[in-house]
Write a protein that holds these residues in place. Structure first.
Motif, mmCIF file in Angstrom:
data_model
loop_
_atom_site.group_PDB
_atom_site.id
_atom_site.type_symbol
_atom_site.label_atom_id
_atom_site.label_comp_id
_atom_site.label_asym_id
_atom_site.label_seq_id
_atom_site.Cartn_x
_atom_site.Cartn_y
_atom_site.Cartn_z
ATOM 1 N N UNK A 17 15.355 93.923 23.862
ATOM 2 C CA UNK A 17 13.958 93.517 23.833
ATOM 3 C C UNK A 17 13.729 92.126 23.242
ATOM 4 N N UNK A 18 14.785 91.460 22.834
ATOM 5 C CA UNK A 18 14.660 90.113 22.267
ATOM 6 C C UNK A 18 15.623 89.177 22.981
ATOM 7 N N UNK A 19 15.589 87.921 22.616
ATOM 8 C CA UNK A 19 16.453 86.921 23.255
ATOM 9 C C UNK A 19 17.757 86.694 22.501
ATOM 10 N N UNK A 20 18.011 87.448 21.465
ATOM 11 C CA UNK A 20 19.231 87.231 20.680
ATOM 12 C C UNK A 20 20.449 87.736 21.449
ATOM 13 N N UNK A 21 21.541 86.989 21.347
ATOM 14 C CA UNK A 21 22.774 87.401 22.009
ATOM 15 C C UNK A 21 23.591 88.285 21.066
ATOM 16 N N UNK A 22 24.533 89.061 21.600
ATOM 17 C CA UNK A 22 25.308 89.988 20.764
ATOM 18 C C UNK A 22 26.089 89.313 19.642
ATOM 19 N N UNK A 23 26.661 88.128 19.887
ATOM 20 C CA UNK A 23 27.444 87.457 18.843
ATOM 21 C C UNK A 23 26.554 87.028 17.673
ATOM 22 N N UNK A 24 25.406 86.438 17.962
ATOM 23 C CA UNK A 24 24.484 86.027 16.892
ATOM 24 C C UNK A 24 23.957 87.240 16.135
ATOM 25 N N UNK A 25 23.637 88.290 16.878
ATOM 26 C CA UNK A 25 23.152 89.521 16.264
ATOM 27 C C UNK A 25 24.180 90.080 15.293
ATOM 28 N N UNK A 26 25.450 90.101 15.722
ATOM 29 C CA UNK A 26 26.527 90.598 14.870
ATOM 30 C C UNK A 26 26.701 89.730 13.634
ATOM 31 N N UNK A 27 26.686 88.422 13.813
ATOM 32 C CA UNK A 27 26.841 87.506 12.683
ATOM 33 C C UNK A 27 25.733 87.715 11.655
ATOM 34 N N UNK A 28 24.494 87.841 12.119
ATOM 35 C CA UNK A 28 23.370 88.073 11.200
ATOM 36 C C UNK A 28 23.544 89.392 10.458
ATOM 37 N N UNK A 29 23.962 90.440 11.148
ATOM 38 C CA UNK A 29 24.169 91.746 10.505
ATOM 39 C C UNK A 29 25.259 91.686 9.439
ATOM 40 N N UNK A 30 26.378 91.031 9.751
ATOM 41 C CA UNK A 30 27.495 90.958 8.807
ATOM 42 C C UNK A 30 27.114 90.125 7.589
ATOM 43 N N UNK A 31 26.498 88.983 7.816
ATOM 44 C CA UNK A 31 26.099 88.116 6.695
ATOM 45 C C UNK A 31 25.054 88.815 5.823
ATOM 46 N N UNK A 32 24.070 89.460 6.456
ATOM 47 C CA UNK A 32 23.046 90.178 5.683
ATOM 48 C C UNK A 32 23.680 91.301 4.857
ATOM 49 N N UNK A 33 24.624 92.026 5.440
ATOM 50 C CA UNK A 33 25.314 93.092 4.700
ATOM 51 C C UNK A 33 26.107 92.549 3.529
ATOM 52 N N UNK A 34 26.770 91.404 3.728
ATOM 53 C CA UNK A 34 27.544 90.789 2.642
ATOM 54 C C UNK A 34 26.624 90.353 1.499
ATOM 55 N N UNK A 35 25.484 89.803 1.842
ATOM 56 C CA UNK A 35 24.528 89.365 0.805
ATOM 57 C C UNK A 35 24.017 90.567 0.021
ATOM 58 N N UNK A 36 23.654 91.632 0.709
ATOM 59 C CA UNK A 36 23.164 92.839 0.027
ATOM 60 C C UNK A 36 24.247 93.414 -0.876
ATOM 61 N N UNK A 37 25.478 93.500 -0.391
ATOM 62 C CA UNK A 37 26.566 94.022 -1.228
ATOM 63 C C UNK A 37 26.814 93.141 -2.446
ATOM 64 N N UNK A 38 26.706 91.837 -2.277
ATOM 65 C CA UNK A 38 26.871 90.917 -3.404
ATOM 66 C C UNK A 38 25.839 91.223 -4.502
ATOM 67 N N UNK A 39 24.584 91.388 -4.102
ATOM 68 C CA UNK A 39 23.546 91.666 -5.098
ATOM 69 C C UNK A 39 23.682 93.057 -5.718
ATOM 70 N N UNK A 40 24.129 94.015 -4.947
ATOM 71 C CA UNK A 40 24.374 95.346 -5.512
ATOM 72 C C UNK A 40 25.446 95.271 -6.591
ATOM 73 N N UNK A 41 26.529 94.549 -6.307
ATOM 74 C CA UNK A 41 27.595 94.393 -7.307
ATOM 75 C C UNK A 41 27.094 93.644 -8.532
ATOM 76 N N UNK A 42 26.257 92.649 -8.352
ATOM 77 C CA UNK A 42 25.705 91.903 -9.491
ATOM 78 C C UNK A 42 24.800 92.786 -10.339
ATOM 79 N N UNK A 43 24.013 93.646 -9.696
ATOM 80 C CA UNK A 43 23.119 94.540 -10.427
ATOM 81 C C UNK A 43 23.891 95.576 -11.226
ATOM 82 N N UNK A 44 25.035 96.000 -10.724
ATOM 83 C CA UNK A 44 25.855 96.995 -11.429
ATOM 84 C C UNK A 44 26.494 96.417 -12.677
#
Length: 100
Positions: A17-44
Motif C-alpha cells: 500500500x506504499x511506495x517503499x521497496x523491500x530493501x528500504x523497508x528491511x533496512x528501516x526495520x533492522x535499524x529501528x530494532x537496533x535503536x530500540x534494543x540499544x535503549x533497552x540495554x541502557x535503561x537496564x
C-alpha cells in the motif's frame, strides 16, 4: 503464532500500500530494532552479563529479514509463510546438527 501472523499481514500491507521497496523497508526495520534494543540495554543499566554479537549474525539477520520482505511482495501469504518457516527451521536444525 498470532503475533507472527499479524506481523506478516502488517508488513505485507505496508509493502503493497506504499511506495517503499523491500530493501528500504528491511533496512528501516533492522535499524529501528537496533535503536530500540540499544535503549533497552541502557535503561537496564550495567549488568554482569556481557552483550555479545557479531557482524556475521547481523548480516544473517538482514538477509533473513530481506527474504521476508521480498516474499511479502512476490508470494501469496500462505505460500510465503510456509516456505520461509520451513527455511528457518531447516537452517536452525542444520546449524544445531553442525554444532553438535
Amino acid at each position: 503464532m498470532v503475533c507472527f501472523a499479524a506481523n506478516s499481514l502488517l508488513c505485507r500491507l505496508a509493502l503493497k500500500q506504499t511506495r517503499i521497496d523491500p530493501a528500504s523497508f528491511t533496512l528501516i526495520r533492522i535499524v529501528a530494532g537496533a535503536i530500540v534494543l540499544y535503549f533497552i540495554l541502557k535503561l537496564r543499566g550495567p549488568t554482569n552479563a556481557r552483550a555479545a554479537g557479531n557482524w556475521t549474525s547481523a548480516l544473517t539477520l538482514f538477509i533473513y529479514a530481506g527474504a521476508f520482505s521480498y516474499a511479502y511482495v512476490g508470494l501469496a501469504a500462505g505460500t510465503g509463510a510456509l516456505l520461509l518457516f520451513a527455511a528457518v527451521q531447516t537452517t536452525m536444525i542444520g546449524w544445531g546438527l553442525y554444532r553438535g
